[in-house]
Design a protein around this motif. Structure first.
Motif, PDB file in Angstrom:
ATOM      1  N   SER A 140      34.869  42.405  25.950  1.00 48.76           N
ATOM      2  CA  SER A 140      35.476  43.663  25.529  1.00 48.76           C
ATOM      3  C   SER A 140      36.216  43.444  24.213  1.00 48.76           C
ATOM      4  N   LEU A 141      36.163  44.432  23.333  1.00 41.89           N
ATOM      5  CA  LEU A 141      36.818  44.329  22.037  1.00 41.89           C
ATOM      6  C   LEU A 141      38.318  44.510  22.215  1.00 41.89           C
ATOM      7  N   ALA A 142      39.093  43.490  21.806  1.00 44.91           N
ATOM      8  CA  ALA A 142      40.549  43.548  21.902  1.00 44.91           C
ATOM      9  C   ALA A 142      41.178  44.038  20.610  1.00 44.91           C
ATOM     10  N   GLU A 143      40.571  43.662  19.453  1.00 43.94           N
ATOM     11  CA  GLU A 143      41.213  43.996  18.180  1.00 43.94           C
ATOM     12  C   GLU A 143      40.236  43.795  17.032  1.00 43.94           C
ATOM     13  N   THR A 144      40.337  44.643  16.027  1.00 40.13           N
ATOM     14  CA  THR A 144      39.659  44.419  14.750  1.00 40.13           C
ATOM     15  C   THR A 144      40.704  44.482  13.644  1.00 40.13           C
ATOM     16  N   THR A 145      40.529  43.639  12.632  1.00 39.69           N
ATOM     17  CA  THR A 145      41.458  43.599  11.508  1.00 39.69           C
ATOM     18  C   THR A 145      40.660  43.515  10.221  1.00 39.69           C
ATOM     19  N   ALA A 146      40.773  44.516   9.357  1.00 42.75           N
ATOM     20  CA  ALA A 146      40.101  44.497   8.061  1.00 42.75           C
ATOM     21  C   ALA A 146      40.969  43.737   7.065  1.00 42.75           C
ATOM     22  N   LEU A 147      40.411  42.711   6.436  1.00 45.57           N
ATOM     23  CA  LEU A 147      41.132  41.934   5.444  1.00 45.57           C
ATOM     24  C   LEU A 147      40.805  42.456   4.048  1.00 45.57           C
ATOM     25  N   ALA A 148      41.742  42.297   3.125  1.00 44.58           N
ATOM     26  CA  ALA A 148      41.634  42.930   1.809  1.00 44.58           C
ATOM     27  C   ALA A 148      40.409  42.457   1.033  1.00 44.58           C
ATOM     28  N   HIS A 149      39.935  41.230   1.265  1.00 43.86           N
ATOM     29  CA  HIS A 149      38.801  40.720   0.494  1.00 43.86           C
ATOM     30  C   HIS A 149      37.458  41.049   1.142  1.00 43.86           C
ATOM     31  N   GLY A 150      37.469  41.909   2.158  1.00 39.97           N
ATOM     32  CA  GLY A 150      36.227  42.397   2.735  1.00 39.97           C
ATOM     33  C   GLY A 150      35.824  41.753   4.042  1.00 39.97           C
ATOM     34  N   ALA A 151      36.481  40.679   4.436  1.00 39.56           N
ATOM     35  CA  ALA A 151      36.206  40.068   5.734  1.00 39.56           C
ATOM     36  C   ALA A 151      36.817  40.939   6.832  1.00 39.56           C
ATOM     37  N   TRP A 174      31.459  29.801   0.029  1.00 37.98           N
ATOM     38  CA  TRP A 174      31.869  31.077   0.621  1.00 37.98           C
ATOM     39  C   TRP A 174      32.967  30.875   1.659  1.00 37.98           C
ATOM     40  N   LEU A 175      32.893  29.776   2.404  1.00 40.36           N
ATOM     41  CA  LEU A 175      33.931  29.480   3.391  1.00 40.36           C
ATOM     42  C   LEU A 175      35.243  29.118   2.709  1.00 40.36           C
ATOM     43  N   TYR A 176      35.146  28.314   1.660  1.00 40.01           N
ATOM     44  CA  TYR A 176      36.341  27.902   0.927  1.00 40.01           C
ATOM     45  C   TYR A 176      37.023  29.109   0.297  1.00 40.01           C
ATOM     46  N   GLU A 177      36.228  29.977  -0.339  1.00 37.14           N
ATOM     47  CA  GLU A 177      36.804  31.156  -0.979  1.00 37.14           C
ATOM     48  C   GLU A 177      37.469  32.065   0.048  1.00 37.14           C
ATOM     49  N   HIS A 178      36.863  32.207   1.207  1.00 41.09           N
ATOM     50  CA  HIS A 178      37.456  33.009   2.282  1.00 41.09           C
ATOM     51  C   HIS A 178      38.754  32.368   2.773  1.00 41.09           C
ATOM     52  N   ALA A 179      38.734  31.061   2.990  1.00 44.02           N
ATOM     53  CA  ALA A 179      39.910  30.370   3.522  1.00 44.02           C
ATOM     54  C   ALA A 179      41.097  30.442   2.572  1.00 44.02           C
ATOM     55  N   MET A 180      40.833  30.533   1.265  1.00 36.41           N
ATOM     56  CA  MET A 180      41.916  30.522   0.280  1.00 36.41           C
ATOM     57  C   MET A 180      42.559  31.896   0.074  1.00 36.41           C
ATOM     58  N   GLN A 181      42.025  32.915   0.709  1.00 39.12           N
ATOM     59  CA  GLN A 181      42.602  34.257   0.560  1.00 39.12           C
ATOM     60  C   GLN A 181      43.901  34.373   1.361  1.00 39.12           C
ATOM     61  N   GLY A 186      45.090  36.963   2.816  1.00 40.99           N
ATOM     62  CA  GLY A 186      44.850  37.715   4.039  1.00 40.99           C
ATOM     63  C   GLY A 186      44.306  36.848   5.159  1.00 40.99           C
ATOM     64  N   THR A 187      43.461  35.872   4.820  1.00 40.85           N
ATOM     65  CA  THR A 187      42.928  34.953   5.820  1.00 40.85           C
ATOM     66  C   THR A 187      44.051  34.129   6.427  1.00 40.85           C
ATOM     67  N   ALA A 188      44.940  33.624   5.570  1.00 35.30           N
ATOM     68  CA  ALA A 188      46.053  32.799   6.053  1.00 35.30           C
ATOM     69  C   ALA A 188      46.966  33.594   6.973  1.00 35.30           C
ATOM     70  N   VAL A 189      47.258  34.830   6.598  1.00 36.25           N
ATOM     71  CA  VAL A 189      48.127  35.671   7.413  1.00 36.25           C
ATOM     72  C   VAL A 189      47.470  35.955   8.764  1.00 36.25           C
ATOM     73  N   TYR A 190      46.193  36.283   8.743  1.00 36.75           N
ATOM     74  CA  TYR A 190      45.473  36.596   9.984  1.00 36.75           C
ATOM     75  C   TYR A 190      45.400  35.368  10.895  1.00 36.75           C
ATOM     76  N   PHE A 191      45.047  34.228  10.336  1.00 37.53           N
ATOM     77  CA  PHE A 191      44.914  33.018  11.147  1.00 37.53           C
ATOM     78  C   PHE A 191      46.263  32.569  11.693  1.00 37.53           C
ATOM     79  N   GLU A 192      47.331  32.820  10.957  1.00 41.05           N
ATOM     80  CA  GLU A 192      48.664  32.445  11.457  1.00 41.05           C
ATOM     81  C   GLU A 192      48.972  33.144  12.778  1.00 41.05           C
ATOM     82  N   GLY A 193      48.511  34.380  12.921  1.00 43.38           N
ATOM     83  CA  GLY A 193      48.714  35.095  14.169  1.00 43.38           C
ATOM     84  C   GLY A 193      47.953  34.496  15.327  1.00 43.38           C
ATOM     85  N   ILE A 194      47.000  33.613  15.041  1.00 42.85           N
ATOM     86  CA  ILE A 194      46.213  32.956  16.087  1.00 42.85           C
ATOM     87  C   ILE A 194      46.793  31.583  16.405  1.00 42.85           C
ATOM     88  N   TRP A 195      46.979  30.734  15.378  1.00 43.36           N
ATOM     89  CA  TRP A 195      47.376  29.357  15.671  1.00 43.36           C
ATOM     90  C   TRP A 195      48.797  29.244  16.196  1.00 43.36           C
TER      91      TRP A 195
END
Length: 200
Positions: A181-192, A35-42, A44-53
């Motif tokens: 406090s909640l700063a941001e929520t982001t819905a990813l296309a694969h449901g995460a 489940w982690l691998y499938e999530h990491a390969m999406q 949307g996950t890569a785009v979202y994480f890029e905004g962090i790293w």
């Protein structure tokens, strides 16, 4: 995120992927967590994480994640078939300052890596030094210790739509009470869902 203003401390940002029932890995360990691998390969996950790293210039890891990352990322980065965004992440992982916290690892051979023992003192010193965010890379034990030491400024994680039924919790029993406090929520296309909390 730009460098901290003069006199301001750097922010410690934790990052993890977590199941709906709160686990960063399942009962059989991360090597069995498809489940982690499938999530990491999406994408949307890569785009979202890029905004962090991209906002960080120091990465904190435990021994297990450090050794796991070092065993796979250099070859991924060198592979000509690797897409540009993934290659950029691999280049960042290769060049970023990496501080590995371990009681058993004597030295860290990956570029720009070093082993540290006293987590609280090391992170407190990093926060005082000039630079950008200090990012904890999916190392639950480091996240737990930093929360206990009140050294975390931002908690970021992706909640993956999976129930795993047990394993390693991102937030185990026994952590000190704290408010966020909640700063941001982001819905990813694969449901995460990407969640970003800041210390209140």
């Amino acid at each position: 995120m730009s460098a901290s203003p003069s006199g301001a401390s750097r922010r410690v940002v934790t990052w993890a992927s977590v199941s709906m029932d709160g686990f960063t890995s399942g009962p059989d360990g991360p090597q069995h967590d498809t489940w982690l691998y499938e999530h990491a390969m999406q994408e949307g996950t890569a785009v979202y994480f890029e905004g962090i790293w991209r906002g960080a210039d120091t990465a904190l890891l435990g021994r297990t994640n450090y050794e796991g990352f070092h065993s796979v990322w250099p070859s991924i980065t060198r592979d000509p078939a690797t897409d540009p965004r993934t290659r950029d992440l691999g280049t960042w992982l290769d060049t970023v300052e990496k501080v590995v916290f371990s009681r058993t690892l004597e030295k860290a051979d990956w570029n720009n890596s070093r082993v540290a023992g006293d987590l609280e003192a090391e992170v407190a010193a990093l926060k005082r030094a000039p630079g950008r965010d200090i990012l904890v890379l999916n190392s639950a034990s480091i996240i737990h210790a930093l929360l206990r030491a009140d050294l975390v400024d931002d908690v970021r994680f992706a909640m993956v739509p999976t129930l795993v039924g047990g394993g390693l919790r991102l937030f185990p029993d026994g952590l000190p009470a704290s408010k966020w406090s909640l700063a941001e929520t982001t819905a990813l296309a694969h449901g995460a869902v990407g969640l970003h909390y800041r210390r209140a």
